[in-house]
Motif scaffolding. Structure first.
Motif, mmCIF file in Angstrom:
data_model
loop_
_atom_site.group_PDB
_atom_site.id
_atom_site.type_symbol
_atom_site.label_atom_id
_atom_site.label_comp_id
_atom_site.label_asym_id
_atom_site.label_seq_id
_atom_site.Cartn_x
_atom_site.Cartn_y
_atom_site.Cartn_z
ATOM 1 N N GLU A 71 0.833 -1.197 0.000
ATOM 2 C CA GLU A 71 0.000 0.000 0.000
ATOM 3 C C GLU A 71 0.867 1.246 0.000
ATOM 4 N N GLN A 72 0.396 2.255 -0.739
ATOM 5 C CA GLN A 72 1.108 3.521 -0.812
ATOM 6 C C GLN A 72 0.237 4.633 -0.256
ATOM 7 N N GLY A 73 0.900 5.663 0.217
ATOM 8 C CA GLY A 73 0.201 6.827 0.732
ATOM 9 C C GLY A 73 0.721 8.089 0.079
ATOM 10 N N TYR A 74 0.004 9.171 0.293
ATOM 11 C CA TYR A 74 0.334 10.437 -0.357
ATOM 12 C C TYR A 74 0.356 11.536 0.694
ATOM 13 N N ARG A 75 1.266 12.487 0.503
ATOM 14 C CA ARG A 75 1.344 13.600 1.428
ATOM 15 C C ARG A 75 1.967 14.806 0.732
ATOM 16 N N ILE A 76 1.789 15.971 1.331
ATOM 17 C CA ILE A 76 2.419 17.211 0.877
ATOM 18 C C ILE A 76 3.230 17.745 2.046
ATOM 19 N N ASP A 77 4.521 17.853 1.860
ATOM 20 C CA ASP A 77 5.400 18.356 2.915
ATOM 21 C C ASP A 77 5.157 19.850 3.104
ATOM 22 N N GLN A 78 4.723 20.233 4.303
ATOM 23 C CA GLN A 78 4.408 21.634 4.544
ATOM 24 C C GLN A 78 5.622 22.536 4.377
ATOM 25 N N ARG A 79 6.792 22.039 4.720
ATOM 26 C CA ARG A 79 7.994 22.870 4.594
ATOM 27 C C ARG A 79 8.336 23.142 3.139
ATOM 28 N N GLU A 80 8.106 22.148 2.273
ATOM 29 C CA GLU A 80 8.364 22.357 0.854
ATOM 30 C C GLU A 80 7.248 23.144 0.189
ATOM 31 N N TYR A 81 6.038 23.022 0.727
ATOM 32 C CA TYR A 81 4.890 23.696 0.130
ATOM 33 C C TYR A 81 4.901 25.193 0.436
ATOM 34 N N ALA A 82 5.320 25.549 1.643
ATOM 35 C CA ALA A 82 5.245 26.945 2.067
ATOM 36 C C ALA A 82 6.251 27.795 1.300
ATOM 37 N N LEU A 83 5.838 29.007 0.984
ATOM 38 C CA LEU A 83 6.741 29.952 0.337
ATOM 39 C C LEU A 83 7.682 30.564 1.370
ATOM 40 N N PRO A 84 8.911 30.876 0.980
ATOM 41 C CA PRO A 84 9.797 31.582 1.904
ATOM 42 C C PRO A 84 9.291 33.003 2.120
ATOM 43 N N PRO A 85 9.779 33.691 3.160
ATOM 44 C CA PRO A 85 9.358 35.074 3.385
ATOM 45 C C PRO A 85 9.621 35.929 2.157
ATOM 46 N N VAL A 86 8.645 36.755 1.799
ATOM 47 C CA VAL A 86 8.770 37.612 0.619
ATOM 48 C C VAL A 86 9.365 38.946 1.035
ATOM 49 N N GLU A 87 10.516 39.271 0.468
ATOM 50 C CA GLU A 87 11.168 40.544 0.752
ATOM 51 C C GLU A 87 11.312 41.293 -0.569
ATOM 52 N N LEU A 88 10.623 42.423 -0.680
ATOM 53 C CA LEU A 88 10.609 43.184 -1.921
ATOM 54 C C LEU A 88 11.274 44.535 -1.725
ATOM 55 N N ALA A 89 12.013 44.957 -2.745
ATOM 56 C CA ALA A 89 12.548 46.310 -2.756
ATOM 57 C C ALA A 89 11.409 47.281 -3.055
ATOM 58 N N ALA A 90 11.682 48.577 -2.910
ATOM 59 C CA ALA A 90 10.631 49.571 -3.082
ATOM 60 C C ALA A 90 10.031 49.525 -4.479
ATOM 61 N N ASP A 91 10.881 49.392 -5.519
ATOM 62 C CA ASP A 91 10.349 49.364 -6.881
ATOM 63 C C ASP A 91 9.571 48.081 -7.147
ATOM 64 N N GLU A 92 9.986 46.976 -6.521
ATOM 65 C CA GLU A 92 9.260 45.722 -6.688
ATOM 66 C C GLU A 92 7.902 45.788 -6.006
#
Length: 329
Positions: free
Chosen positions: A78-99
């Motif tokens: 039997e096989q199971g399925y999962r989504i790793d939360q650490r891989e799924y989550a985006l890293p913190p978004v840091e934008l410059a002023a123009d971005e």
């Protein structure tokens, strides 16, 4: 009752599948997934569920969601399925002023699109930690959408998967005739908007130009009953009706890593340049529409070839800046 087969139903099913797998810390067997996701419970046979689940897995992976398959230790087969939360989550978004300025501008551009609420929420999150005393884009509101009155109700009908009624004037005929349609796609082609759907009275797929709809569109409460063909190509159908085949023009873009996902999905080739950039080779069928799409990505997408496309993107950005400057004078 069979599971509904509409774009809205599929989106809800994929979202529920993603949330179910994210909420579990261990691999989930397929039969348990069938019980967890409501849409799977409506599938009548095991074979139909297996086919639907296989398609959904591929769709999630194509969207970049890290769905993994693992053996379940208790049962070897039997096989199971999962989504790793650490891989799924985006890293913190840091934008410059123009971005940040580009993101804010994009949120304005989406003001009349289907993601208006999501865009506004995202912009508030981006700007929350910045010293933004007021909206920096007052007076600057590029809008996406059709000028025809039929656009908004048809958009809502496509999203909700419900049929519509309207009177339609075919070219070369006198007057307009009532039509009952199950709407599938709204597509722009050579500056005009078209509806592709199932004509209930003619029991066939039809294309309707929005400018030829002569009455207000009535959105019924009747759900779509005709399955959307897997091989349907709205652009080619519209081009055939319009008498012109879509011209596919190659382009080469430099796309920042982990950005431009929709561009990557349509690409013929993606090759790494360095740690920050990839080179994306793809084709497009409309210079100005594609230039607007690229401009919406801001500094994350740069046109390398052709020069005509690069100039069109620059013109699009320059027009937006001039419009903004004129509105704040």
């Amino acid at each position: 009752m069979a599971a509904p087969n509409t774009p809205a139903a599929k989106t809800e099913r994929l979202l529920n599948l993603t949330m179910s797998l994210l909420s579990s810390r261990i691999p989930v067997p397929k039969q348990r997934i069938r019980r967890m996701v409501e849409a799977y419970q409506l599938v009548e046979s095991d074979e139909a569920f297996d086919r639907m689940f296989e398609r959904d897995k591929e769709d999630l992976r194509a969207m970049g969601i890290p769905l993994v398959t693992e053996d379940i230790g208790v049962f070897e087969d039997e096989q199971g399925y999962r989504i790793d939360q650490r891989e799924y989550a985006l890293p913190p978004v840091e934008l410059a002023a123009d971005e940040r300025a580009v993101v804010g501008l994009a949120s304005r551009a989406w003001a009349h699109a289907t993601m208006a609420g999501t865009a506004a929420t995202a912009w508030r999150k981006v700007a929350a930690n910045d010293e933004v005393g007021e909206d920096p884009f007052v007076g600057l509101e590029p809008q996406l959408g059709g000028a025809e009155p039929a656009f908004e109700p048809l958009k809502d009908a496509v999203l909700s998967g419900t049929s519509v009624r309207f009177d339609y004037a075919r070219p070369g005929t006198d007057g307009a005739a009532p039509r009952r349609v199950e709407p599938w796609y709204l597509t722009a082609w050579h500056g005009r908007w078209y509806l592709v759907g199932h004509d209930l009275d003619r029991e066939a797929t039809r294309v309707f130009r929005l400018s030829r709809i002569t009455t207000a569109v009535t959105v019924t409460r009747d759900p779509i009953t005709a399955a959307i063909p897997d091989d349907i190509d709205p652009v080619r159908m519209i081009a055939a009706i319009d008498g012109r085949e879509p011209t596919r023009t190659p382009a080469v873009l430099r796309v920042r890593t982990d950005a431009g996902h929709w561009l990557r999905r349509r690409a013929d080739l993606v090759e790494p340049v360095d740690e920050q950039w990839d080179r994306v080779h793809l084709q497009h069928s409309g210079l100005h529409a594609f230039a607007s799409e690229i401009a919406s990505h801001g500094p994350d997408v740069v046109v390398e070839e052709p020069a005509e496309l690069r100039d069109a993107v620059i013109d699009r950005l320059r027009a937006v800046v001039e419009e903004h400057e004129g509105s704040v004078r």
